[in-house]
Motif scaffolding. Structure first.
Motif, PDB file in Angstrom:
ATOM      1  N   VAL A  91       0.827  -1.200   0.000  1.00  0.00           N
ATOM      2  CA  VAL A  91       0.000   0.000   0.000  1.00  0.00           C
ATOM      3  C   VAL A  91       0.867   1.258   0.000  1.00  0.00           C
ATOM      4  CG1 VAL A  91      -1.776   1.283   1.247  1.00  0.00           C
ATOM      5  CG2 VAL A  91      -1.855  -1.210   1.183  1.00  0.00           C
ATOM      6  N   THR A  92       1.927   1.241   0.751  1.00  0.00           N
ATOM      7  CA  THR A  92       2.808   2.409   0.832  1.00  0.00           C
ATOM      8  C   THR A  92       3.385   2.745  -0.526  1.00  0.00           C
ATOM      9  OG1 THR A  92       3.380   1.819   3.114  1.00  0.00           O
ATOM     10  CG2 THR A  92       4.832   3.365   1.981  1.00  0.00           C
ATOM     11  N   ARG A  93       3.867   1.747  -1.253  1.00  0.00           N
ATOM     12  CA  ARG A  93       4.439   1.968  -2.584  1.00  0.00           C
ATOM     13  C   ARG A  93       3.376   2.470  -3.562  1.00  0.00           C
ATOM     14  NH1 ARG A  93      10.095   1.952  -3.170  1.00  0.00           N
ATOM     15  NH2 ARG A  93      11.006  -0.028  -2.481  1.00  0.00           N
ATOM     16  N   VAL A  94       2.191   1.830  -3.515  1.00  0.00           N
ATOM     17  CA  VAL A  94       1.135   2.225  -4.454  1.00  0.00           C
ATOM     18  C   VAL A  94       0.684   3.655  -4.186  1.00  0.00           C
ATOM     19  CG1 VAL A  94      -1.220   1.743  -5.206  1.00  0.00           C
ATOM     20  CG2 VAL A  94       0.364  -0.147  -4.793  1.00  0.00           C
ATOM     21  N   HIS A  95       0.568   4.025  -2.917  1.00  0.00           N
ATOM     22  CA  HIS A  95       0.206   5.401  -2.596  1.00  0.00           C
ATOM     23  C   HIS A  95       1.235   6.373  -3.137  1.00  0.00           C
ATOM     24  CE1 HIS A  95      -2.703   4.506   1.009  1.00  0.00           C
ATOM     25  NE2 HIS A  95      -3.244   4.284  -0.167  1.00  0.00           N
ATOM     26  N   ALA A  96       2.518   5.993  -3.036  1.00  0.00           N
ATOM     27  CA  ALA A  96       3.570   6.856  -3.560  1.00  0.00           C
ATOM     28  C   ALA A  96       3.463   6.983  -5.076  1.00  0.00           C
ATOM     29  CB  ALA A  96       4.941   6.312  -3.165  1.00  0.00           C
ATOM     30  N   LEU A 113     -10.898   2.557   0.563  1.00  0.00           N
ATOM     31  CA  LEU A 113     -11.688   2.000  -0.528  1.00  0.00           C
ATOM     32  C   LEU A 113     -12.040   0.539  -0.264  1.00  0.00           C
ATOM     33  CD1 LEU A 113      -9.833   3.544  -3.599  1.00  0.00           C
ATOM     34  CD2 LEU A 113     -12.052   4.215  -2.670  1.00  0.00           C
ATOM     35  N   LEU A 114     -11.054  -0.216   0.243  1.00  0.00           N
ATOM     36  CA  LEU A 114     -11.316  -1.625   0.535  1.00  0.00           C
ATOM     37  C   LEU A 114     -12.284  -1.795   1.692  1.00  0.00           C
ATOM     38  CD1 LEU A 114      -7.729  -3.115   0.149  1.00  0.00           C
ATOM     39  CD2 LEU A 114      -9.692  -3.560  -1.322  1.00  0.00           C
ATOM     40  N   ASP A 115     -12.249  -0.856   2.643  1.00  0.00           N
ATOM     41  CA  ASP A 115     -13.123  -0.951   3.820  1.00  0.00           C
ATOM     42  C   ASP A 115     -14.519  -0.401   3.565  1.00  0.00           C
ATOM     43  OD1 ASP A 115     -11.027  -2.041   5.200  1.00  0.00           O
ATOM     44  OD2 ASP A 115     -10.458  -0.178   6.211  1.00  0.00           O
ATOM     45  N   ALA A 116     -14.701   0.258   2.452  1.00  0.00           N
ATOM     46  CA  ALA A 116     -15.995   0.878   2.161  1.00  0.00           C
ATOM     47  C   ALA A 116     -17.072  -0.186   1.991  1.00  0.00           C
ATOM     48  CB  ALA A 116     -15.893   1.728   0.897  1.00  0.00           C
ATOM     49  N   PRO A 117     -18.297   0.100   2.419  1.00  0.00           N
ATOM     50  CA  PRO A 117     -19.386  -0.877   2.277  1.00  0.00           C
ATOM     51  C   PRO A 117     -19.711  -1.140   0.811  1.00  0.00           C
ATOM     52  CG  PRO A 117     -20.219   1.239   3.090  1.00  0.00           C
ATOM     53  CD  PRO A 117     -18.726   1.330   3.082  1.00  0.00           C
ATOM     54  N   THR A 126     -12.859  -8.013   5.975  1.00  0.00           N
ATOM     55  CA  THR A 126     -11.426  -8.167   6.225  1.00  0.00           C
ATOM     56  C   THR A 126     -11.162  -8.755   7.590  1.00  0.00           C
ATOM     57  OG1 THR A 126     -11.143  -6.011   7.254  1.00  0.00           O
ATOM     58  CG2 THR A 126     -10.964  -6.116   4.867  1.00  0.00           C
ATOM     59  N   ARG A 127      -9.935  -9.246   7.741  1.00  0.00           N
ATOM     60  CA  ARG A 127      -9.416  -9.610   9.046  1.00  0.00           C
ATOM     61  C   ARG A 127      -8.264  -8.666   9.336  1.00  0.00           C
ATOM     62  NH1 ARG A 127      -9.846 -14.701  11.066  1.00  0.00           N
ATOM     63  NH2 ARG A 127      -8.727 -13.815  12.828  1.00  0.00           N
ATOM     64  N   LYS A 128      -8.254  -8.052  10.505  1.00  0.00           N
ATOM     65  CA  LYS A 128      -7.175  -7.159  10.898  1.00  0.00           C
ATOM     66  C   LYS A 128      -6.237  -7.891  11.843  1.00  0.00           C
ATOM     67  CE  LYS A 128      -9.828  -2.886  10.440  1.00  0.00           C
ATOM     68  NZ  LYS A 128     -10.280  -1.648  11.097  1.00  0.00           N
ATOM     69  N   TRP A 129      -4.986  -8.003  11.441  1.00  0.00           N
ATOM     70  CA  TRP A 129      -4.000  -8.669  12.255  1.00  0.00           C
ATOM     71  C   TRP A 129      -3.127  -7.621  12.952  1.00  0.00           C
ATOM     72  CZ3 TRP A 129      -4.662 -13.788  12.649  1.00  0.00           C
ATOM     73  CH2 TRP A 129      -5.373 -14.417  11.620  1.00  0.00           C
ATOM     74  N   VAL A 130      -2.325  -8.086  13.925  1.00  0.00           N
ATOM     75  CA  VAL A 130      -1.434  -7.159  14.613  1.00  0.00           C
ATOM     76  C   VAL A 130      -0.461  -6.548  13.614  1.00  0.00           C
ATOM     77  CG1 VAL A 130      -1.578  -8.307  16.823  1.00  0.00           C
ATOM     78  CG2 VAL A 130       0.111  -9.074  15.187  1.00  0.00           C
TER      79      VAL A 130
END
Length: 401
Positions: A91-96, A113-117, A126-130
Motif C-alpha cells: 500500500v505504501t508503494r502504491v500510494h507513492a 476503498l477496501l473498507d468501504a461498504p 477483512t481480518r485485521k492482524w497485529v
C-alpha cells in the motif's frame, strides 16, 4: 508495470509516469503497509485455508512483513482446483506511485476503498492482524508464560516451580490423610468411567458426543498413574501431587475440558503454596477460590453459561452452613449436594458458549431432546467426579494400601 525476478522481494522495477524504483531495492521495505490476499482456487476446505493462512502470516512475519488487511476467500477459482494463490499489495508503494505523481488531486486511500461498504455478495470482510512485530513478540511471550504456568513435571522429576517443589504443607492441612486422598481419587475416576455412557448421551444432543470419552481418558490416565507410582500421594505434597495430576489430564483428555482441568489444577497447586494454615477449611476454600479466579482469566465461561463452570463455582466458593463447617462428613455431603444441584440447574439453561450455543434448541437436534432436557455434560461429569471422590473417602474397604 511490475517485473519480478525469481529472487523473492529483490529485482523488482516499477514504473509509472516516469517514476522508477531501483530494481536492486527491496519492493517491500520495513514499515511498509501491506495487504494480503489468499485466494482459494476452489478445491481447498475452509479448515485447510485457515491453516495455510496462519503459515503464510508466520512466514511473512519472519521477513518483517505484517499485513494491515488480510483477505482469504475464493476470489478467482479454477472450477474445484486443489490449490491456492498468494498476493501481496504494498500500500505504501502504491500510494507513492499514485498520489505523489498526481499533485493537486485528492489523494487515494486504498485501505478506505477496501473498507468501504459494498453490496457485492462475493466480496468478504477483512481480518485485521497485529501490525507491529513487538506486539507479536508480546503475544508469543504471554503464550509461553501461560504454557509454563500449566506445564507439568514428568514422572519422578522434581517440580520446576520452586514454590511447589519446596512446600512442606501436608495432606492433613486439607483435612484428609494420604490414604483417604487416594481412595477418593480412585472413587472419582471409577465414577467417571461409570458415567461415560450418560455423558456421551448428553453431549451427543448438543455437542460433538465425545465428553464421556474425554472424561474416561483422563480417569484411566490418573488410575494408571496411581497404579504405576507416577502419582504417589504419600510421597508428594498436595501442591506437587496436583501439579502431576494436571500433567496427566492435559496429555490424556484433550479438548476444552482437558484444558480447563489442566489450568485449574495448575492454579490450585500454586494457590496451595501461599503458606500453611491450621484451619483445613480455610486452606481448602481459599485455594479453590484462587484456582477458580485464575481459571476465569483463561475462559469466558461464567456461571449461567451452561458449562462445567456452573458446577465448579459452588465447589470452589461454597456457602457452607454452620453445621457443615464443624463436621467433615456433613461438609462432604453438602458439597456433593450443591455441586449436583448446580449441574442439574444446567438442564434449563440456554447455552451461550461452544457448539451447544447453536445446536439443539431451534436446531437440527431439537426433536431428539424435545421430551427431555439434558444437563451440560461437563457440569454433570464434575458432579460425578465430586460424588465419587466423597464415596471413595468414606469407603475404607476400597483402600489399596
Amino acid at each position: 508495470m511490475i517485473r519480478s525476478s525469481g529472487s523473492g522481494w529483490m529485482g523488482s522495477e516499477v514504473s509509472r509516469n516516469g517514476a522508477v524504483f531501483d530494481p536492486a531495492e527491496e519492493w517491500i521495505r520495513p514499515g511498509d503497509a501491506t495487504i494480503l490476499f489468499l485466494n482459494n482456487l476452489g478445491g481447498i476446505s475452509q479448515l485447510e485455508m485457515g491453516a495455510i493462512l496462519e503459515i503464510v502470516r508466520d512466514e511473512l512475519a519472519t521477513h518483517g512483513i505484517f499485513a494491515v488487511r488480510t483477505y482469504s476467500a475464493p476470489f478467482m477459482t479454477s472450477l474445484n482446483a486443489p490449490g491456492f494463490s498468494i498476493s501481496l499489495v504494498n500500500v505504501t508503494r502504491v500510494h507513492a506511485l499514485v498520489n505523489d505523481q498526481t499533485p493537486g488531486e485528492a489523494p487515494i486511500d486504498i485501505l478506505a476503498l477496501l473498507d468501504a461498504p459494498t453490496d457485492a455478495h462475493s466480496w468478504i470482510a477483512t481480518r485485521k492482524w497485529v501490525l507491529e512485530p513487538q506486539r507479536i513478540a508480546d503475544e508469543e511471550l504471554e503464550a509461553e508464560e501461560t504454557l509454563q504456568a500449566i506445564s507439568r513435571v514428568s514422572a519422578g522429576v522434581p517440580s520446576s516451580n520452586p514454590l511447589v517443589a519446596f512446600t512442606s504443607q501436608p495432606w492433613e492441612a486439607l483435612g484428609f490423610t494420604p490414604s483417604e486422598v487416594e481412595r477418593g481419587i480412585r472413587g472419582a475416576c471409577n465414577a467417571l468411567l461409570g458415567a461415560e455412557g450418560e455423558l456421551t448421551k448428553f453431549d451427543t444432543a448438543f455437542g460433538d458426543g465425545d465428553c464421556g470419552e474425554t472424561f474416561s481418558r483422563g480417569a484411566r490416565s490418573v488410575l494408571s498413574g496411581l497404579d504405576t507410582g507416577i502419582l504417589n500421594v504419600r510421597a508428594s505434597s498436595p501442591a506437587a501431587f496436583l501439579e502431576r495430576v494436571g500433567e496427566l489430564v492435559e496429555e490424556s483428555m484433550g479438548g476444552t475440558i482437558g484444558a480447563i482441568f489442566s489450568i485449574f489444577f495448575a492454579a490450585w497447586s500454586t494457590a496451595l503454596c501461599t503458606g500453611p494454615s491450621t484451619d483445613p477449611a480455610l486452606v481448602k476454600v481459599s485455594a479453590l477460590r484462587k484456582a477458580l479466579s485464575a481459571l476465569s482469566a483463561h475462559t469466558p465461561a461464567r456461571p449461567g453459561d451452561r458449562t462445567i463452570v456452573d458446577a465448579l463455582a459452588p465447589l470452589c466458593a461454597p456457602e457452607v452452613p454452620q453445621v457443615a463447617a464443624t463436621d467433615r462428613n456433613v461438609l462432604l455431603e453438602y458439597t456433593v449436594r450443591v455441586v449436583k444441584e448446580a449441574a442439574e440447574s444446567t438442564r434449563h439453561m440456554r447455552a451461550r458458549l461452544g457448539r451447544a450455543a447453536y445446536v439443539g434448541r431451534g436446531g437440527e437436534s431439537e426433536a431428539s431432546v424435545a421430551t427431555e432436557e439434558f444437563p451440560d455434560p461437563g457440569a454433570w461429569g464434575l458432579a460425578a467426579l465430586v460424588d465419587g471422590f466423597v464415596r471413595g473417602v468414606q469407603d475404607r474397604q476400597s483402600c489399596t494400601g
